[in-house]
Design an enzyme around this catalytic site. Sequence first.
Site, PDB file in Angstrom:
ATOM      1  N   SER A   1      -1.508   2.064   4.740  1.00 32.83           N
ATOM      2  CA  SER A   1      -1.333   0.669   5.152  1.00 32.83           C
ATOM      3  C   SER A   1      -2.611  -0.129   4.918  1.00 32.83           C
ATOM      4  O   SER A   1      -2.992  -0.951   5.757  1.00 32.83           O
ATOM      5  CB  SER A   1      -0.921   0.590   6.626  1.00 32.83           C
ATOM      6  OG  SER A   1      -1.905   1.214   7.448  1.00 32.83           O
ATOM      7  N   CYS A   2      -3.284   0.102   3.797  1.00 33.84           N
ATOM      8  CA  CYS A   2      -4.498  -0.659   3.489  1.00 33.84           C
ATOM      9  C   CYS A   2      -4.152  -2.146   3.447  1.00 33.84           C
ATOM     10  O   CYS A   2      -3.183  -2.543   2.797  1.00 33.84           O
ATOM     11  CB  CYS A   2      -5.075  -0.200   2.148  1.00 33.84           C
ATOM     12  SG  CYS A   2      -5.659   1.512   2.172  1.00 33.84           S
TER      13      CYS A   2
ATOM     14  N   CYS B   1       0.881  -1.166   0.000  1.00 30.64           N
ATOM     15  CA  CYS B   1       0.000   0.000   0.000  1.00 30.64           C
ATOM     16  C   CYS B   1       0.917   1.214   0.000  1.00 30.64           C
ATOM     17  O   CYS B   1       1.544   1.522   1.012  1.00 30.64           O
ATOM     18  CB  CYS B   1      -0.914   0.018   1.220  1.00 30.64           C
ATOM     19  SG  CYS B   1      -1.956   1.509   1.283  1.00 30.64           S
TER      20      CYS B   1
END
Length: 208
Positions: free
Chosen positions: A120-121, A116
């Site tokens: 921080s997906c 990501c």
Amino acid sequence: MRQAPARMAHDHPGHEHGQHPPSDMELRVKALESVLVEKGLVDPAALDAIVDHYQHKVGPRNGARVVAKAWSDPAFRARLETDATAAIAELGYTGRQGEHMVALFNTPSLHNMVVCTLCSCYPWPVLGLPPVWYKSAPYRSRAVIDPRGVLAEFGVSLPQGIEVRVWDSTAEVRYLVIPERPAGTERLSEAELAALVTRDGMIGTARL
């Protein structure tokens, strides 16, 4: 994550942390928790319930079950390829950070890797909380610029003939890497297959 050459750190999933003193961060978290509990702002039982939820109900073991079923059930694999969100939901893994899932299948000529680049997906329902290194700036930038170099720091050396494809997770779409099924596992049950699957393998920073 093991110490990588001057740029990234990588934690060891199977490392026995109890053999080492707590880190400064762990001590600060514990101190903060103690203060909040003492002031009556946090219920210890509620904290325990949250920790238990992410340790036992949300985490890499869920993703491992998805991978194992994809390896052993061709019909499920086909559904996973067509609509990963719905297929994963069949196993009961739904909710926040897992609304729109895409499964990425590794092959002998293709290795998928997830990052990501903005934040921080991460697919919480199947992988739990993201590791620290996944959120770090070095990983987020270098995974796109130099994926083979990053993989090498994780101990993964791919032949030049294998394509490395990097996928950028977003708030709209999250990815789960389905590693290649290891050779010689034809007689294993789904539970035994799931035990072979690692979190890093489902991010694409490891091979099984």
